[in-house]
Structure formats: C-alpha cells, structure tokens
Scaffold this motif. Structure first.
Motif, PDB file in Angstrom:
ATOM      1  N   ARG A 136       0.435  -1.370   0.194  1.00  0.00           N
ATOM      2  CA  ARG A 136       0.054   0.042  -0.230  1.00  0.00           C
ATOM      3  C   ARG A 136       0.769   1.349  -0.043  1.00  0.00           C
ATOM      4  NH1 ARG A 136      -1.740   3.390   3.690  1.00  0.00           N
ATOM      5  NH2 ARG A 136      -1.176   1.552   4.943  1.00  0.00           N
ATOM      6  N   LYS A 137       0.108   2.043  -0.871  1.00  0.00           N
ATOM      7  CA  LYS A 137       1.726   3.358  -0.463  1.00  0.00           C
ATOM      8  C   LYS A 137       0.273   4.534  -1.711  1.00  0.00           C
ATOM      9  CE  LYS A 137       5.787   5.608  -2.360  1.00  0.00           C
ATOM     10  NZ  LYS A 137       6.357   6.113  -3.991  1.00  0.00           N
ATOM     11  N   ILE A 174      -5.934   1.458  -6.293  1.00  0.00           N
ATOM     12  CA  ILE A 174      -5.664   3.770  -5.957  1.00  0.00           C
ATOM     13  C   ILE A 174      -4.693   3.943  -5.338  1.00  0.00           C
ATOM     14  CG2 ILE A 174      -6.447   6.065  -5.831  1.00  0.00           C
ATOM     15  CD1 ILE A 174      -9.069   5.353  -5.402  1.00  0.00           C
ATOM     16  N   ASP A 175      -4.238   3.270  -4.545  1.00  0.00           N
ATOM     17  CA  ASP A 175      -3.218   3.116  -3.181  1.00  0.00           C
ATOM     18  C   ASP A 175      -2.930   1.445  -3.046  1.00  0.00           C
ATOM     19  OD1 ASP A 175      -3.636   5.795  -2.629  1.00  0.00           O
ATOM     20  OD2 ASP A 175      -5.098   5.826  -0.692  1.00  0.00           O
ATOM     21  N   ASP A 176      -3.361   0.728  -3.193  1.00  0.00           N
ATOM     22  CA  ASP A 176      -2.833  -0.645  -2.837  1.00  0.00           C
ATOM     23  C   ASP A 176      -2.920  -1.538  -4.465  1.00  0.00           C
ATOM     24  OD1 ASP A 176      -5.414   0.212  -1.351  1.00  0.00           O
ATOM     25  OD2 ASP A 176      -4.486  -1.211  -0.458  1.00  0.00           O
ATOM     26  N   LEU A 177      -2.103  -2.671  -4.304  1.00  0.00           N
ATOM     27  CA  LEU A 177      -1.342  -3.379  -5.414  1.00  0.00           C
ATOM     28  C   LEU A 177      -1.359  -4.667  -4.417  1.00  0.00           C
ATOM     29  CD1 LEU A 177       0.064  -3.649  -8.093  1.00  0.00           C
ATOM     30  CD2 LEU A 177       2.058  -2.968  -6.757  1.00  0.00           C
ATOM     31  N   THR A 178      -1.772  -5.873  -5.535  1.00  0.00           N
ATOM     32  CA  THR A 178      -1.129  -7.270  -4.519  1.00  0.00           C
ATOM     33  C   THR A 178      -0.801  -7.940  -5.979  1.00  0.00           C
ATOM     34  OG1 THR A 178      -3.394  -7.309  -3.359  1.00  0.00           O
ATOM     35  CG2 THR A 178      -2.818  -9.135  -3.730  1.00  0.00           C
ATOM     36  N   ILE A 179       0.933  -9.095  -5.130  1.00  0.00           N
ATOM     37  CA  ILE A 179       1.114  -9.513  -6.524  1.00  0.00           C
ATOM     38  C   ILE A 179       0.718 -10.334  -6.125  1.00  0.00           C
ATOM     39  CG2 ILE A 179       2.929  -9.636  -8.379  1.00  0.00           C
ATOM     40  CD1 ILE A 179       4.217  -6.883  -7.224  1.00  0.00           C
ATOM     41  N   GLU A 200      14.517  -5.420  -1.030  1.00  0.00           N
ATOM     42  CA  GLU A 200      14.298  -4.420  -2.502  1.00  0.00           C
ATOM     43  C   GLU A 200      13.436  -3.503  -2.887  1.00  0.00           C
ATOM     44  OE1 GLU A 200      16.090  -7.202  -5.291  1.00  0.00           O
ATOM     45  OE2 GLU A 200      17.485  -7.593  -3.766  1.00  0.00           O
ATOM     46  N   ILE A 201      12.025  -3.667  -2.713  1.00  0.00           N
ATOM     47  CA  ILE A 201      10.823  -3.575  -3.226  1.00  0.00           C
ATOM     48  C   ILE A 201      10.823  -2.519  -2.351  1.00  0.00           C
ATOM     49  CG2 ILE A 201       8.609  -3.229  -3.288  1.00  0.00           C
ATOM     50  CD1 ILE A 201       8.373  -6.372  -4.457  1.00  0.00           C
ATOM     51  N   SER A 202      10.909  -2.537  -0.965  1.00  0.00           N
ATOM     52  CA  SER A 202      11.172  -1.107  -0.273  1.00  0.00           C
ATOM     53  C   SER A 202      11.753   0.032  -0.192  1.00  0.00           C
ATOM     54  CB  SER A 202      11.046  -1.789   1.495  1.00  0.00           C
ATOM     55  OG  SER A 202       9.962  -2.498   2.263  1.00  0.00           O
ATOM     56  N   THR A 203      12.930  -0.288  -1.066  1.00  0.00           N
ATOM     57  CA  THR A 203      13.954   0.683  -1.032  1.00  0.00           C
ATOM     58  C   THR A 203      14.004   1.752  -2.294  1.00  0.00           C
ATOM     59  OG1 THR A 203      15.648  -1.062  -0.517  1.00  0.00           O
ATOM     60  CG2 THR A 203      16.854   0.973  -1.211  1.00  0.00           C
ATOM     61  N   ALA A 204      12.766   0.775  -3.036  1.00  0.00           N
ATOM     62  CA  ALA A 204      12.734   1.168  -4.845  1.00  0.00           C
ATOM     63  C   ALA A 204      11.225   2.031  -4.510  1.00  0.00           C
ATOM     64  CB  ALA A 204      12.748   0.125  -5.508  1.00  0.00           C
ATOM     65  N   ILE A 205      10.312   1.632  -3.589  1.00  0.00           N
ATOM     66  CA  ILE A 205       9.599   3.024  -3.368  1.00  0.00           C
ATOM     67  C   ILE A 205       8.705   3.065  -2.359  1.00  0.00           C
ATOM     68  CG2 ILE A 205       8.522   1.286  -5.725  1.00  0.00           C
ATOM     69  CD1 ILE A 205       6.083   0.022  -4.580  1.00  0.00           C
ATOM     70  N   ASN A 206       9.499   2.817  -1.729  1.00  0.00           N
ATOM     71  CA  ASN A 206       8.536   3.178  -0.561  1.00  0.00           C
ATOM     72  C   ASN A 206       7.798   2.753  -0.039  1.00  0.00           C
ATOM     73  OD1 ASN A 206       9.908   4.959   2.245  1.00  0.00           O
ATOM     74  ND2 ASN A 206       9.033   6.817   1.461  1.00  0.00           N
ATOM     75  N   PRO A 207       7.255   1.894   0.192  1.00  0.00           N
ATOM     76  CA  PRO A 207       5.940   1.406   0.170  1.00  0.00           C
ATOM     77  C   PRO A 207       5.331   2.025   2.222  1.00  0.00           C
ATOM     78  CG  PRO A 207       6.227  -0.480   0.748  1.00  0.00           C
ATOM     79  CD  PRO A 207       7.786   0.791   0.046  1.00  0.00           C
ATOM     80  N   ARG A 247       7.102  -0.540 -12.743  1.00  0.00           N
ATOM     81  CA  ARG A 247       7.887  -1.240 -13.556  1.00  0.00           C
ATOM     82  C   ARG A 247       9.696  -1.836 -12.747  1.00  0.00           C
ATOM     83  NH1 ARG A 247      12.413   1.182 -14.249  1.00  0.00           N
ATOM     84  NH2 ARG A 247      11.751   3.708 -13.533  1.00  0.00           N
ATOM     85  N   LYS A 248       9.596  -0.329 -11.754  1.00  0.00           N
ATOM     86  CA  LYS A 248      10.270  -0.751 -10.707  1.00  0.00           C
ATOM     87  C   LYS A 248      10.485  -2.617  -9.966  1.00  0.00           C
ATOM     88  CE  LYS A 248      10.844   3.849  -9.521  1.00  0.00           C
ATOM     89  NZ  LYS A 248      10.373   5.123  -8.981  1.00  0.00           N
ATOM     90  N   ILE A 249       8.984  -3.059  -9.698  1.00  0.00           N
ATOM     91  CA  ILE A 249       8.752  -3.979  -8.971  1.00  0.00           C
ATOM     92  C   ILE A 249       9.141  -5.395 -10.014  1.00  0.00           C
ATOM     93  CG2 ILE A 249       7.388  -5.900  -7.931  1.00  0.00           C
ATOM     94  CD1 ILE A 249       5.774  -2.116  -7.456  1.00  0.00           C
ATOM     95  N   LEU A 250       8.415  -5.116 -10.930  1.00  0.00           N
ATOM     96  CA  LEU A 250       8.879  -5.965 -12.067  1.00  0.00           C
ATOM     97  C   LEU A 250      10.590  -6.130 -12.487  1.00  0.00           C
ATOM     98  CD1 LEU A 250       6.206  -5.494 -14.631  1.00  0.00           C
ATOM     99  CD2 LEU A 250       5.535  -6.922 -13.069  1.00  0.00           C
ATOM    100  N   THR A 251      11.162  -4.945 -12.362  1.00  0.00           N
ATOM    101  CA  THR A 251      12.540  -5.520 -12.681  1.00  0.00           C
ATOM    102  C   THR A 251      12.889  -5.577 -11.704  1.00  0.00           C
ATOM    103  OG1 THR A 251      12.529  -3.373 -14.262  1.00  0.00           O
ATOM    104  CG2 THR A 251      15.218  -4.386 -12.866  1.00  0.00           C
TER     105      THR A 251
END
Ligand code: ASP
Length: 450
Positions: free
Chosen positions: A314-315, A346-351, A369-376, A326-330
C-alpha cells in the motif's frame, strides 16, 4: 494412428498390465504406447518414481541403498514374472537399477534426473518385453533414437521444436513402439526430465510428431469431473471440453491431465481422450479445439488451488506514480520470479505468485528491495491464499454468471479477497482464504450443477 499413454496406476502391477495389453490389442491403430513408471498399487503405496528419488538422495548422501534398491527391483520383478518374461530379459533391468550410482553425472541435479527417468525407461523396456512375450509385434523405442531433444533443465525440460521433424520419421509405424514417458536428452546427451507427471507431455509430443489422429490418455478415472470428487460425491462428468477450458482448470488444480501436455496437442489440433484403464468401454472425456455448447450448464468445471501466495503493498497515490510497476517487475525479473496476477487499486497493489518459486529468505529480500525502490507505507507477504476458477466456454456471452457465483459464495459466508474476470471471457477467478477454499468450491458446484 493413435498415441496411447498409460499412467502409473495402469502399470502398477502385472494384473494392471494385463488390462493394458487387452486395450492395446483391441485397436490396430494403437501403435505408439507411452508408459509411466509403475505407480501406486493401493492407498499408501509408494510410486517407483518416489522410490527412485529416495535412491538418488541416499546415493548423494552416501547412505545405505540396499532396501530401496530391493524395493524397486521387486516392482519390476513382479510384473516380469507375472508374464513369464525370460530371466535373460529381466536381469539387465535389475542390473541397471543396481548400477545407477556407478554411472557418471555432471552434478547431482543430472544424477537426480537420470535416477527418476529410469522409472519410465526400464518400465518401457519391460512392457515391450511383455508385449513380445504375448505375441505382439512390439519394440522399445528410446527418446534418443526417436529424436526427442530437450532444453538443458534437468528437472523441468521443454521440447526443442526441431525434434518434431525427427519424430515425423516414425509416422505410420507398422510395429507397436513402446516409448518411455517423462524424459528425453539435452543436446549433450544428458537425461533431463519434464516436471512431475510429465509422461503426459511425452505422449502429446509423440502425438504431434507423428501427426496422430488421436491421443488417448489412460488413467484411473472414468472421466474428468466438473469438480474434485473428494469434495462432492458423484460429481458431473465432463464429456467434452475445449483445450482452453482444460488449460484454465489445470492451472488451478485439475491434475488428471498435465497442463503442459496440452500445448503440442493444440499445435497440431489433436483430440485428447482421457479414459479409464479399469473401465475402457466408458467414453471418457474428449479435449479438443471446439465443442457443442450445452445450454443447461454455463460452467464446465470448478477448481481451486492453494499453491499461491500474495505480496500486498500500500502506498498513498500509488496510481499516480510513474514507473512504479516497472521498478517492481525489474526486481522480480532480477530474481527470475514470474508473477501470476497483479490486481491493483488507487493506493494498493497485490501481486500473486506461485509459491513454489519462493523461500522465506527470498521473500525477505524481495520485501527489502521493493521497499528501497518504492518506499511503500505497508508491504507484506501472505500465504493464506487460494485461487478458485470457474471455467466454461458457455460463460462467454452469458449474463449474470458473476452475480450467481458471488451470491452463492456470499450465502455461504465466504470472504472474497480478489475477483478477476480479466482477459479471458471463459473464466472467473476468485481469491479466497485457504480455509474457505473447499467450501467455496462446494457452494459454486451447488449453484451451477445441482
Ligand atoms: N513417473 C513420473 C512422476 O511420477 C512421471 C509420470 O508419471 O507422468 O511424476
């Protein structure tokens, strides 16, 4: 010409093999016989493939292998003796089992693949000997001689397309060819297996290669059922289904026919007929490119699988952030991880992932790594995740299926965590908690079939 494949339970004992022999003799067109390794004879029995896995592990760890070797030899001996196969033909089979540890292997993954593959390899040699002994004009055909070459992945190989040109040379065989399922060789001549249950894949590859008119897949059920028979007593049998329906159902747990085996059948438009070795006169299930619509049943099958997990994040203003996906998929790509679905708000994503790909360490790494990349604002994995599939060609152009399904689930107090009626018009996917999955399948079955 027909390709005919027998699963492990059809070849578990000499008594079962007697039925196989009668089925092959009953139709002159059955010229390509693909065999699995001997399977379970009764509940609680161990498949030969699983014994071979134990044997490989004990070999790798330099443990005593006497008991497991004897257990494997016993399985082949019972079948051979049941048909009076001459000792001169049985001894090399027993010797090959004993000598498996003495062969050289590039590493333990190839060792494991070679041990596993011998379940099918030796069984095909034995079945060919039994057929000959019973007066059939039959011979063993090794995947190498057949021309099957696969990718260099020891436990999850894929066929290399040029193999089909080689296989075409075996079309219109006069002789019955007995071919082991489950494995072939890579370009270096090393044994690689398909994924578990992969003898179905060999059957489909051979069927495509020799342009068979039909691929008969003999197992131990009268048909593929609309729902798992352990959940619903006497469920509806599916008489006909399309390739697409089967793919979607096997994705979520229908295991009667291997999902990867559909690809070669689709490519050459070969009808697959799933039948019962113990009841060969039953028509079984036809899997083909099209089928007659059945106006009474919009749904063909219902499946569920708990082999998924999800990563929730959630962000605030996630939808506005350019490049977030793209950042997550990379990151996933860097770790060679594929994802199944990615519903977002709007503010959430589930993979959603196939959880077999993940380990606790890998999950921690991904979260970091995802936390560093997008700071959720929030991010975590959950394993309490089942996917339920409602599948049917007749769902296309029908109004109200979603409403009926959702109402049936709501009436049974089942919480939906995800709903996806995305790209495919012939399926609806629901995410539910593992604990609710069986009850959800039963509720949907009652709604659409009872
Ligand atoms: N014997 C292999 C397995 O148990 C392959 C098969 O039966 O299709 O996975």
């Amino acid at each position: 010409m027909k390709v005919i494949k027998f699963g492990g339970s059809s070849l578990a004992s000499s008594q079962q093999l007697q039925k196989v022999l009668a089925i092959v003799e009953a139709d002159q067109k059955r010229k390509y016989v693909i065999v699995s390794a001997p399977g379970k004879r009764f509940d609680g029995d161990t498949k030969v493939t699983d014994l071979l896995i134990q044997y490989a592990r004990q070999t790798i760890h330099h443990q005593d292998t006497q008991a497991v070797t004897a257990a494997i030899i016993d399985r082949y001996a019972e079948i051979g003796h049941g048909f009076n196969v001459p000792e001169a033909q049985l001894t090399p089979i027993f010797e090959t089992i004993r000598n498996l540890p003495k062969q050289s292997y590039a590493d333990n993954t190839y060792l494991m693949a070679a041990f596993k593959a011998h379940g099918e390899r030796l069984n095909a040699q034995l079945v060919a000997a039994v057929f000959q002994q019973s007066g059939l004009n039959a011979r063993y055909l090794d995947p190498k001689d057949a021309g099957m070459v696969v990718t260099d992945v020891p436990d999850d190989a894929q066929i290399i397309k040029s193999s089909y040109d080689q296989l075409a040379k075996w079309a219109n065989s006069e002789q019955i060819l007995v071919i082991p399922g489950f494995f072939a060789y890579n370009r270096n001549g090393q044994i690689c297996t398909f994924s578990r249950g992969g003898s179905d894949i060999t059957g489909a590859i051979i069927a495509r290669g020799v342009h068979a008119e039909r691929y008969e897949n003999f197992t131990d059920v009268d048909a593929i059922y609309a729902v798992n028979p352990s959940l619903v007593a006497k469920p509806a049998a599916i008489s006909e289904m399309t390739f697409t329906e089967m793919r979607e159902l096997s994705y979520a747990g229908f295991s009667v026919f291997h999902d990867e085996a559909l690809i070669p059948a689709i490519e050459d438009n070969i009808t697959v007929n799933v039948k019962n070795t113990n009841h060969p006169e039953a028509p079984g299930t036809l899997i083909q490119s099209t089928r007659e619509p059945n106006p009474h049943y919009p749904v063909t099958g219902i499946a569920s699988s708990s082999s998924f997990c999800s990563l929730y994040l959630r962000k605030y203003l996630l939808n506005k952030e350019v490049g977030l996906g793209r950042k997550i998929l990379t990151i996933l790509e860097n770790h060679h991880i594929s994802y199944e679905h990615m519903p977002s708000g709007i503010d959430d994503l589930t993979i959603i992932f196939d959880e077999h790909q993940l380990t606790p360490e890998l999950e921690k790494t991904l979260v970091a790594e995802i936390s560093t990349a997008i700071n959720p604002d929030e991010i975590y994995f959950t394993h309490d995740y089942s996917i339920l599939m409602l599948v049917g060609e007749n769902m296309r152009n029908r109004v109200g299926i979603m409403s009926r399904a959702a109402t049936a689930l709501a009436n049974d107090n089942i919480k939906l965590i995800m709903v996806n009626q995305g790209a495919s018009e012939i399926s609806i996917m629901f995410g539910v908690h593992d604990n609710d999955a069986d009850q959800a399948v039963i509720a949907l079955y009652k709604e659409f079939f009872d």
